[in-house]
Design a protein around this motif. Structure first.
Motif, PDB file in Angstrom:
ATOM      1  N   ASN A 298       0.810  -1.217   0.000  1.00 32.34           N
ATOM      2  CA  ASN A 298       0.000   0.000   0.000  1.00 32.34           C
ATOM      3  C   ASN A 298       0.842   1.264   0.000  1.00 32.34           C
ATOM      4  N   VAL A 299       2.113   1.156   0.343  1.00 34.74           N
ATOM      5  CA  VAL A 299       2.990   2.328   0.255  1.00 34.74           C
ATOM      6  C   VAL A 299       3.133   2.759  -1.200  1.00 34.74           C
ATOM      7  N   LEU A 300       3.212   1.793  -2.117  1.00 34.32           N
ATOM      8  CA  LEU A 300       3.314   2.144  -3.534  1.00 34.32           C
ATOM      9  C   LEU A 300       2.030   2.806  -4.024  1.00 34.32           C
ATOM     10  N   ASN A 301       0.883   2.350  -3.514  1.00 35.89           N
ATOM     11  CA  ASN A 301      -0.375   3.025  -3.846  1.00 35.89           C
ATOM     12  C   ASN A 301      -0.371   4.461  -3.335  1.00 35.89           C
ATOM     13  N   ALA A 302       0.159   4.655  -2.117  1.00 36.08           N
ATOM     14  CA  ALA A 302       0.247   6.002  -1.553  1.00 36.08           C
ATOM     15  C   ALA A 302       1.206   6.874  -2.355  1.00 36.08           C
ATOM     16  N   LEU A 303       2.304   6.298  -2.834  1.00 40.57           N
ATOM     17  CA  LEU A 303       3.247   7.057  -3.657  1.00 40.57           C
ATOM     18  C   LEU A 303       2.595   7.521  -4.954  1.00 40.57           C
ATOM     19  N   ALA A 304       1.752   6.661  -5.536  1.00 43.09           N
ATOM     20  CA  ALA A 304       1.033   7.068  -6.745  1.00 43.09           C
ATOM     21  C   ALA A 304       0.160   8.283  -6.453  1.00 43.09           C
ATOM     22  N   ALA A 305      -0.586   8.230  -5.353  1.00 39.78           N
ATOM     23  CA  ALA A 305      -1.454   9.353  -4.983  1.00 39.78           C
ATOM     24  C   ALA A 305      -0.632  10.603  -4.695  1.00 39.78           C
ATOM     25  N   ALA A 306       0.485  10.451  -4.004  1.00 42.22           N
ATOM     26  CA  ALA A 306       1.338  11.589  -3.687  1.00 42.22           C
ATOM     27  C   ALA A 306       1.899  12.228  -4.955  1.00 42.22           C
ATOM     28  N   THR A 307       2.310  11.398  -5.898  1.00 39.52           N
ATOM     29  CA  THR A 307       2.893  11.909  -7.139  1.00 39.52           C
ATOM     30  C   THR A 307       1.887  12.737  -7.923  1.00 39.52           C
ATOM     31  N   VAL A 308       0.652  12.239  -8.019  1.00 41.24           N
ATOM     32  CA  VAL A 308      -0.385  12.989  -8.726  1.00 41.24           C
ATOM     33  C   VAL A 308      -0.688  14.285  -7.981  1.00 41.24           C
ATOM     34  N   GLY A 309      -0.811  14.195  -6.651  1.00 40.28           N
ATOM     35  CA  GLY A 309      -1.111  15.395  -5.873  1.00 40.28           C
ATOM     36  C   GLY A 309      -0.053  16.466  -6.029  1.00 40.28           C
ATOM     37  N   ILE A 310       1.214  16.089  -5.921  1.00 42.49           N
ATOM     38  CA  ILE A 310       2.300  17.063  -6.053  1.00 42.49           C
ATOM     39  C   ILE A 310       2.334  17.632  -7.465  1.00 42.49           C
ATOM     40  N   PHE A 311       2.033  16.816  -8.473  1.00 44.98           N
ATOM     41  CA  PHE A 311       1.955  17.308  -9.850  1.00 44.98           C
ATOM     42  C   PHE A 311       0.930  18.436  -9.960  1.00 44.98           C
ATOM     43  N   PHE A 312      -0.176  18.312  -9.241  1.00 42.72           N
ATOM     44  CA  PHE A 312      -1.225  19.327  -9.293  1.00 42.72           C
ATOM     45  C   PHE A 312      -1.002  20.453  -8.280  1.00 42.72           C
ATOM     46  N   GLY A 313       0.191  20.534  -7.712  1.00 46.29           N
ATOM     47  CA  GLY A 313       0.556  21.679  -6.889  1.00 46.29           C
ATOM     48  C   GLY A 313       0.305  21.546  -5.411  1.00 46.29           C
ATOM     49  N   ILE A 314      -0.048  20.379  -4.949  1.00 40.99           N
ATOM     50  CA  ILE A 314      -0.288  20.189  -3.513  1.00 40.99           C
ATOM     51  C   ILE A 314       1.042  19.983  -2.797  1.00 40.99           C
ATOM     52  N   GLU A 315       1.239  20.702  -1.710  1.00 35.68           N
ATOM     53  CA  GLU A 315       2.492  20.632  -0.964  1.00 35.68           C
ATOM     54  C   GLU A 315       2.624  19.281  -0.266  1.00 35.68           C
ATOM     55  N   PRO A 316       3.869  18.797  -0.101  1.00 38.14           N
ATOM     56  CA  PRO A 316       4.071  17.498   0.558  1.00 38.14           C
ATOM     57  C   PRO A 316       3.430  17.399   1.933  1.00 38.14           C
ATOM     58  N   ARG A 317       3.414  18.485   2.704  1.00 37.17           N
ATOM     59  CA  ARG A 317       2.791  18.411   4.033  1.00 37.17           C
ATOM     60  C   ARG A 317       1.285  18.193   3.924  1.00 37.17           C
ATOM     61  N   GLU A 318       0.671  18.721   2.855  1.00 42.50           N
ATOM     62  CA  GLU A 318      -0.751  18.496   2.639  1.00 42.50           C
ATOM     63  C   GLU A 318      -1.005  17.081   2.112  1.00 42.50           C
ATOM     64  N   VAL A 319      -0.071  16.571   1.335  1.00 46.36           N
ATOM     65  CA  VAL A 319      -0.148  15.169   0.914  1.00 46.36           C
ATOM     66  C   VAL A 319      -0.158  14.271   2.148  1.00 46.36           C
ATOM     67  N   ARG A 320       0.733  14.567   3.080  1.00 46.82           N
ATOM     68  CA  ARG A 320       0.779  13.787   4.320  1.00 46.82           C
ATOM     69  C   ARG A 320      -0.540  13.883   5.073  1.00 46.82           C
ATOM     70  N   ARG A 321      -1.094  15.087   5.176  1.00 40.51           N
ATOM     71  CA  ARG A 321      -2.360  15.274   5.895  1.00 40.51           C
ATOM     72  C   ARG A 321      -3.473  14.454   5.249  1.00 40.51           C
ATOM     73  N   GLY A 322      -3.527  14.471   3.916  1.00 36.80           N
ATOM     74  CA  GLY A 322      -4.561  13.716   3.232  1.00 36.80           C
ATOM     75  C   GLY A 322      -4.428  12.221   3.436  1.00 36.80           C
ATOM     76  N   LEU A 323      -3.215  11.707   3.298  1.00 40.67           N
ATOM     77  CA  LEU A 323      -2.997  10.272   3.431  1.00 40.67           C
ATOM     78  C   LEU A 323      -3.191   9.802   4.863  1.00 40.67           C
ATOM     79  N   GLU A 324      -2.705  10.570   5.822  1.00 44.15           N
ATOM     80  CA  GLU A 324      -2.819  10.140   7.215  1.00 44.15           C
ATOM     81  C   GLU A 324      -4.249  10.233   7.725  1.00 44.15           C
ATOM     82  N   GLY A 325      -5.067  11.072   7.099  1.00 41.97           N
ATOM     83  CA  GLY A 325      -6.456  11.196   7.522  1.00 41.97           C
ATOM     84  C   GLY A 325      -7.381  10.163   6.915  1.00 41.97           C
ATOM     85  N   LEU A 326      -6.867   9.355   5.998  1.00 41.21           N
ATOM     86  CA  LEU A 326      -7.708   8.381   5.308  1.00 41.21           C
ATOM     87  C   LEU A 326      -7.767   7.085   6.094  1.00 41.21           C
ATOM     88  N   VAL A 327      -8.972   6.662   6.405  1.00 43.52           N
ATOM     89  CA  VAL A 327      -9.199   5.404   7.115  1.00 43.52           C
ATOM     90  C   VAL A 327     -10.047   4.509   6.218  1.00 43.52           C
TER      91      VAL A 327
END
Length: 473
Positions: A298-327
């Motif tokens: 699932n880390v690779l799935n998270a990396l895919a989401a992070a890569t797309v998010g950062i491409f669209f201008g989302i800061e890494p700290r916000e990527v972390r907030r989004g991923l850590e808030g997902l249950v």
């Protein structure tokens, strides 16, 4: 106009029949489209689909009484029914075939949106990646995405038709099991961006082998290359890596890559509760992230989401907030961890193919465990002629693992026990006998994986074990 279907749009699909005494409004904004007559809303649109159990055309009068603004019906039914007029102020859209009509209507509606549409395909992890991507993008954008796993020739059109005028970006899951299906889905959704999670042993009954899977899935990449779209490439998958030929449009990510990757992961660890912690390294900064998921894949799935998010201008700290808030929630969770009576159960009964089976076994071995690690393995379906060989290969994989005990269930899984005689506690075709044998064996501290295709219904055994141990604890 974004989020609007006009009378002209409906007429592009077929013949629009209206009561001449009271014409319909000239357009429908934010349409609510349903293929289930029980879920039709006031002012909604009902598409009458033929089904295995019943035919949606049987409910045309009912949905009109419930307030439907329009129904889509087949020309065959319309002619056979005497070409009935709809009630005043309503419409009947007559098309040659309602499945194709639904798809065409969705494609027309998609045309009204000039927003990014991210297509998510691949053999394993599509739904999880889609949910992770939605969580990341939602930190900064109004996101619309596929509900649960609505990802096929009906689910993709319904997903598109549920986009609203305020939608800023859409994430559309695309699932296939036959050659040519990805071409159909891309023609409907017309994604501007896309990713494939991986290429694995899925639906071999129709896709034959890994090369067949790769050809079918990579049609998403072909569409994006033809239309100048952006592709996010899993650099860890050899059948996807060679798609990265254009540094401007092909964005790489992975656990095992250097400067060529936009995002990469590292320092992966499994925490005592089975959750994951890893480092995200990106061109825009690094973050340590904890995922509420089990299974290091699932880390690779998270990396895919992070890569797309950062491409669209989302800061890494916000990527972390989004991923850590997902249950993970009911309806799409994989490798659900539940406990009762001192026993931990890994419930991964949603579906199975050889790759997801191996990943689930690896997750079982990663889990902290004070007792024994037990695998309850059901048949992997839809493998066609490859089925017997793939089950034998799984038996050998388990033979080389440190799993302490094995139970097998189904017609094909017997070879798994045959290849593990010292650790097999029985092969079963009766769910009741499986439950009885497993109940007698379980001890406090054990960790048990349940993994099999959806048709094996091993979740019923999980529920029974949980109930029994809760009562007795």
């Amino acid at each position: 106009m974004k989020g609007v279907l006009s009378l002209h749009d409906f007429r592009r699909c077929g013949e629009l029949v209206m009561n001449p005494g009271e014409p319909m409004p000239p357009e429908v904004a934010d349409p609510v489209v349903s293929i289930d007559s029980r879920k039709v809303e006031e002012g909604g649109i009902f598409v009458a689909l033929p089904g295995e159990r019943t035919d949606g055309h049987r409910f045309v009068d009912d949905v009109f009484r419930r307030g439907a603004r329009m129904v889509m019906v087949s020309r065959e039914w319309y002619s056979a029914s005497g070409s009935p007029l709809p009630p005043p102020g309503r419409g009947t859209l007559v098309v040659q075939d309602t499945v194709s009509g639904l798809q065409q209507l969705a494609a027309i509606y998609r045309e009204s949106f000039s927003i990014p549409v991210v297509g998510v395909g691949g053999s394993n992890g599509k739904t999880t990646t889609k949910e992770m991507l939605g969580a990341v993008l939602s930190t900064a954008m109004r996101v619309h995405m596929s509900h649960a796993n609505l990802n096929n020739h009906l689910g993709v059109p319904l997903t598109l038709l549920a986009m609203r005028r305020e939608t800023e970006i859409a994430v559309v899951e695309m699932g296939i099991n036959h050659p040519g299906e990805m071409e159909l889905l891309t023609s409907i959704a017309r994604p501007s961006h896309g990713l494939l999670t991986n290429i694995g042993h899925e639906h071999l009954e129709f896709l034959v082998n890994l090369d067949g899977v790769a050809r079918a899935e990579r049609a998403l990449f072909s569409f994006l290359d033809e239309t100048g779209g952006t592709i996010f490439v899993n650099n860890d998958d050899p059948r996807l890596r060679d798609a990265a030929t254009d540094p401007q449009r092909h964005i790489l990510y992975g656990m095992h890559c250097g400067d060529c990757c936009s995002c990469r992961g590292g320092a992966l660890s499994v925490l005592p509760d089975g959750s994951l912690r890893f480092m995200l390294y990106s061109e825009r900064g690094d973050e340590e992230i904890r995922l509420n998921f089990t299974g290091r894949h699932n880390v690779l799935n998270a990396l895919a989401a992070a890569t797309v998010g950062i491409f669209f201008g989302i800061e890494p700290r916000e990527v972390r907030r989004g991923l850590e808030g997902l249950v993970p929630r009911e309806g799409w969770k994989r490798l659900e961890v539940v406990s009762a009576g001192g026993v931990t159960l890994l419930n991964d009964t949603y579906n199975a193919n050889p790759d997801s089976m191996r990943l689930a076994i690896d997750a079982l071995l990663d889990m902290p465990c004070q007792g024994r690690r037990i695998a309850v393995i059901g048949d992997m379906l839809e493998l066609g002629d490859a089925g017997p060989g793939e089950h034998e290969a799984m038996g050998k994989y388990l033979a080389g693992s440190s799993v302490d005990m094995i139970f097998s269930f189904g017609e094909l899984a017997g070879s798994i026990c045959f290849l593990n005689p010292g650790r097999c506690r029985g092969h079963f075709t009766s769910r009741e006998k499986l439950f009885d044998a497993l109940s007698r064996e379980l001890e406090e501290g054990d960790t048990v994986l349940f993994k099999g295709s959806r048709g094996m219904k091993l979740e019923e055994t999980v529920t029974a074990i949980l109930a029994a141990r809760t009562i007795n604890s």
